[in-house]
Design a protein around this motif. Structure first.
Motif, short mmCIF file in Angstrom:
data_model
loop_
_atom_site.label_atom_id
_atom_site.label_comp_id
_atom_site.label_asym_id
_atom_site.label_seq_id
_atom_site.Cartn_x
_atom_site.Cartn_y
_atom_site.Cartn_z
N TYR A 58 0.85 -1.18 0.00
CA TYR A 58 0.00 0.00 0.00
C TYR A 58 0.90 1.24 0.00
CZ TYR A 58 -3.55 -3.30 1.74
OH TYR A 58 -4.39 -4.37 1.89
N TYR A 59 0.38 2.30 -0.64
CA TYR A 59 1.12 3.56 -0.69
C TYR A 59 0.17 4.73 -0.45
CZ TYR A 59 4.84 0.89 -2.97
OH TYR A 59 5.82 -0.02 -3.26
N ALA A 60 0.70 5.76 0.19
CA ALA A 60 -0.03 7.01 0.26
C ALA A 60 -0.04 7.65 -1.13
CB ALA A 60 0.64 7.96 1.26
N ASP A 61 -1.11 8.36 -1.43
CA ASP A 61 -1.20 9.01 -2.74
C ASP A 61 -0.03 9.96 -2.99
OD1 ASP A 61 -4.84 9.36 -2.75
OD2 ASP A 61 -3.55 7.69 -3.32
N SER A 62 0.46 10.57 -1.93
CA SER A 62 1.52 11.56 -2.06
C SER A 62 2.86 10.97 -2.49
CB SER A 62 1.71 12.32 -0.74
OG SER A 62 2.01 11.40 0.31
N VAL A 63 3.01 9.64 -2.39
CA VAL A 63 4.29 9.02 -2.74
C VAL A 63 4.18 7.99 -3.86
CG1 VAL A 63 5.08 9.39 -0.38
CG2 VAL A 63 4.22 7.12 -1.06
N LYS A 64 2.96 7.72 -4.32
CA LYS A 64 2.78 6.73 -5.38
C LYS A 64 3.58 7.10 -6.61
CE LYS A 64 -1.77 4.80 -4.29
NZ LYS A 64 -3.21 4.80 -4.62
N GLY A 65 4.27 6.11 -7.16
CA GLY A 65 5.08 6.34 -8.35
C GLY A 65 6.48 6.83 -8.04
N ARG A 66 6.73 7.23 -6.80
CA ARG A 66 8.06 7.71 -6.42
C ARG A 66 8.74 6.81 -5.40
NH1 ARG A 66 8.59 12.43 -3.78
NH2 ARG A 66 6.55 12.31 -2.76
N PHE A 67 7.96 6.25 -4.49
CA PHE A 67 8.50 5.39 -3.43
C PHE A 67 8.13 3.94 -3.71
CE2 PHE A 67 8.47 8.68 0.29
CZ PHE A 67 9.17 9.58 -0.50
N THR A 68 9.03 3.04 -3.32
CA THR A 68 8.78 1.62 -3.46
C THR A 68 9.18 0.90 -2.17
OG1 THR A 68 9.26 1.71 -5.84
CG2 THR A 68 9.29 -0.46 -4.80
N ILE A 69 8.25 0.12 -1.64
CA ILE A 69 8.54 -0.67 -0.45
C ILE A 69 8.86 -2.10 -0.89
CG2 ILE A 69 6.14 -1.39 -0.03
CD1 ILE A 69 6.73 -0.95 3.01
N SER A 70 9.83 -2.71 -0.21
CA SER A 70 10.21 -4.08 -0.53
C SER A 70 10.72 -4.77 0.74
CB SER A 70 11.29 -4.10 -1.62
OG SER A 70 12.47 -3.46 -1.17
N ARG A 71 10.91 -6.06 0.64
CA ARG A 71 11.35 -6.80 1.81
C ARG A 71 12.39 -7.83 1.41
NH1 ARG A 71 6.26 -11.05 2.62
NH2 ARG A 71 6.16 -11.64 0.42
N ASP A 72 13.23 -8.16 2.37
CA ASP A 72 14.18 -9.26 2.23
C ASP A 72 14.02 -10.09 3.51
OD1 ASP A 72 16.34 -11.00 2.23
OD2 ASP A 72 17.73 -9.52 1.40
#
Length: 125
Positions: A58-72
């Protein structure tokens, strides 16, 4: 639960940073890790969330397309890649843990999370 956020710093507008959240102290696979931020004089804001059970993000609208969350999962670490940073992204960023898999309308309910320490991100020329 232990959460250690790192990777903050000073970056120019348009630049990038990657935040890391080392998470430990829980055994269930049914949980979510989220990033929140709080700028001076502003309310805290949910930035992004990843559900461990299925990887849904999930992303806030203010960061969509700029931020990416991932996991290891091998490293028990969640990342937040932040690109095209703007001065309004300046804030203390916190990673947070919650048990369970939040739905889209509730992923940013901060009261449901256990918070770790923050890391300061400053976007300025």
């Amino acid at each position: 639960v232990q959460l250690q956020a790192s990777g903050g710093g000073l970056v120019q507008p348009g630049g990038s940073l990657r935040l890391s959240c080392a998470a430990s102290g829980f055994s269930s696979n049914n949980y979510a890790i989220a990033w929140f931020r709080q700028a001076p004089g502003k309310e805290r804001e949910g930035v992004s969330c990843i559900r461990n059970s299925d990887g849904k993000k999930y992303y806030a609208d203010s960061v969509k397309g700029r931020f990416t969350i991932s996991r290891d999962n091998a490293k028990s670490t969640v990342y937040l890649q932040m690109n095209s940073l703007k001065p309004e992204d300046t804030a203390v960023y916190y990673c947070a843990y919650r048990y369970g898999s939040p739905i889209s309308s509730a992923w940013d309910t901060y009261e449901d999370y256990y918070w770790g320490q923050g890391t300061l991100v400053t976007v300025s020329s």
